[in-house]
Design a protein around this motif. Structure first.
Motif, short mmCIF file in Angstrom:
data_model
loop_
_atom_site.label_atom_id
_atom_site.label_comp_id
_atom_site.label_asym_id
_atom_site.label_seq_id
_atom_site.Cartn_x
_atom_site.Cartn_y
_atom_site.Cartn_z
N ILE A 1 22.03 25.16 -21.99
CA ILE A 1 22.57 24.23 -20.99
C ILE A 1 21.79 24.40 -19.69
O ILE A 1 21.57 25.52 -19.21
N VAL A 2 21.36 23.27 -19.15
CA VAL A 2 20.66 23.27 -17.86
C VAL A 2 21.59 22.57 -16.87
O VAL A 2 22.04 21.45 -17.13
N ILE A 3 21.87 23.21 -15.75
CA ILE A 3 22.68 22.55 -14.71
C ILE A 3 21.74 22.07 -13.62
O ILE A 3 21.07 22.88 -12.96
N GLY A 4 21.67 20.75 -13.43
CA GLY A 4 20.83 20.18 -12.38
C GLY A 4 19.74 19.30 -12.94
O GLY A 4 18.97 19.73 -13.82
N SER A 5 19.67 18.07 -12.45
CA SER A 5 18.69 17.10 -12.98
C SER A 5 17.59 16.81 -11.96
O SER A 5 17.03 15.71 -11.95
N TYR B 1 14.45 19.05 -14.93
CA TYR B 1 13.67 18.20 -15.82
C TYR B 1 12.30 18.80 -16.16
O TYR B 1 11.80 18.62 -17.27
N THR B 2 11.67 19.50 -15.21
CA THR B 2 10.36 20.10 -15.53
C THR B 2 10.53 21.13 -16.64
O THR B 2 9.77 21.17 -17.61
N GLN C 1 16.70 10.10 -24.14
CA GLN C 1 16.03 9.70 -25.40
C GLN C 1 14.67 10.37 -25.52
O GLN C 1 14.33 10.94 -26.55
N GLN C 2 13.90 10.29 -24.42
CA GLN C 2 12.53 10.83 -24.47
C GLN C 2 12.53 12.32 -24.77
O GLN C 2 11.66 12.83 -25.47
N LEU C 3 13.50 13.03 -24.21
CA LEU C 3 13.48 14.50 -24.31
C LEU C 3 14.39 15.02 -25.43
O LEU C 3 14.50 16.23 -25.63
#
Ligand code: FAD
Length: 378
Positions: A5-9, A14-15, A68-70
């Motif tokens: 889980i990543v918190i923060g967009s 995103y990188t 979708q891309q990721l």
């Protein structure tokens, strides 16, 4: 299989995901963000006005397409309220989620200086797309803007606003622009080009109170003078978002404390970007995030990796007088020396062994940053 889980967009979240997907297409990933999750370039926020760009046109890829891309699940407009690290669970406004690994890419909050006066709450700051949209709305019909803070972001906004036709006043208690990043000789290079664009500089004083007028505001400064203005923008700095980590019992200092593997004291929790303090350093810039994102992707993919930052110059987007610099630690012994001067300055910071450790390039020399960066390796 429990997800990462990543918190923060923002750029950090995103990188990291983009880099991780290059190595690992399948591990489930959930990205949780309290904003829209749309991908945009935050540095554009301080040079988009003169280009006539609104918030919507700064979105490079909407959240749905990013998902979708990721090959990830994006939970937008969802806030994480608590990390239960011994259960590896998160409480969020969208429910409870379990994780295998957790990445905190929480960013930083604009610092708010307490002001007196009946309009103190009307100070604006611009640190995300929604702020920028609100700022543009506020500017409709305005003619003048006062900026609190003459650092990197304050100077960039001053340039952008003045180029867009606003009368700009920059107010800063320091002695000259960008004073925390460069020596006086170089900082003062910015005074004339921006003044010619419509910027009034007020150094050595600070805003004390802000009161409403029939139209606009009166700012009373510490030196007793009053500045009348339609809008007040604060650009006095950012404070890493550490509260969630602190409440979860992680080490927090200026930022969320992580080591050279971007790992906190909990081996399953990592931090990257403006919220992180990496080996004692908070580095709220694009290049450290790109380097850190690549390293963390390898670490999360199970590779033995240690983050080593190269020299990372910062470009100041003051188009009226471009600047590139490599800041030096404040306590580093040595001196700034002028290496060339013309319609700008080339200065290097030389340590006591006469080794170049940092630089400032202004005006005609700003484009030499790659050459100067290479010199640091010699
Ligand atoms: C105006 C401006 C101009 C800049 N210009 C430059 C430049 O020219 N060059 C340069 O190198 N750097 C520049 N920077 C700095 C650079 O943009 C930042 O370092 C970088 O964008 C930070 O990315 P981030 O992902 O760490 O944080 P952010 O982009 O702030 O992202 C943080 C994310 O965390 C989410 N979040 C926070 N808390 C929670 C929660 N509890 N629950 C759910 N989600 C949460 C937010 O919604 C957001 O999505 C600039 C910064 C600004 C403000």
């Amino acid at each position: 299989m429990k997800p990462i889980i990543v918190i923060g967009s923002g750029l950090a979240g995103y990188t990291l995901i983009r880099e991780f997907r290059k190595l690992n297409p399948d591990t489930p990933i959930i990205l949780i963000s309290r904003d829209s999750g749309d991908y945009y370039s935050k540095p554009m926020l301080s040079n988009a006005l003169a280009q006539g760009k609104d918030a919507a046109s700064l979105v490079q890829t909407p959240a749905l397409i990013m998902a979708q891309q990721l090959n990830i699940k994006v939970l937008a407009h969802a806030e994480v309220h608590a990390i239960h690290r011994f259960d590896k669970k998160l409480d969020t406004s969208a429910g409870v989620f379990e994780y295998d690994k957790l990445v905190l890419a929480l960013g930083a909050d604009p610092i708010r200086i307490p002001l007196q006066g009946n309009a103190a709450g009307a100070v604006l700051s611009v640190n995300n797309l929604a702020d920028y949209a609100g700022f543009r709305d506020a500017l409709a019909g305005a003619k003048s803007v006062s900026i609190m803070g003459g650092g990197l972001i304050g100077c960039e906004f001053a340039n952008d606003l003045a180029a867009a036709g606003f009368a700009v006043t920059v107010i800063d208690p320091g002695p000259f622009p960008l004073a925390s990043l460069m020596p006086e000789l170089a900082g003062k290079q910015l005074l004339k080009p921006l003044a010619e664009l419509g910027v009034t500089w007020r150094f050595g004083t600070a805003v004390q109170s802000m009161d409403s007028l029939t139209s606009g505001y009166a700012l009373t400064l510490a030196d007793g003078t009053v500045v009348q203005t339609d809008i007040v923008l604060s650009a006095v700095g950012l404070r890493p978002r550490t509260q969630l980590a602190g409440e979860a019992g992680l080490d927090v200092n200026r930022g969320i404390v992580v080591n050279d593997r971007l790992c906190s004291i909990d081996k399953n929790i990592f931090a990257l970007g403006d919220c992180a303090e990496i080996e004692g350093r908070v580095l709220p810039y694009v290049l450290p995030i790109m380097h850190g994102g690549r390293a963390l992707a390898r670490i999360l993919n199970g590779e033995e990796t240690q983050l080593v930052f190269p020299a990372m110059p910062v470009v100041v987007k003051t188009t009226a007088h471009p600047i590139a610099l490599l800041p030096v630690a404040r306590d580093l012994p040595g001196e700034w020396l002028t290496m060339a001067s013309g319609s700008g300055l080339k200065m290097g910071f030389f340590d006591t062994q006469n080794k170049i450790r940092g630089f400032v390039l202004t005006g005609e020399y700003a484009s030499e940053r790659n050459t100067m960066t290479k010199m640091l390796g010699t």
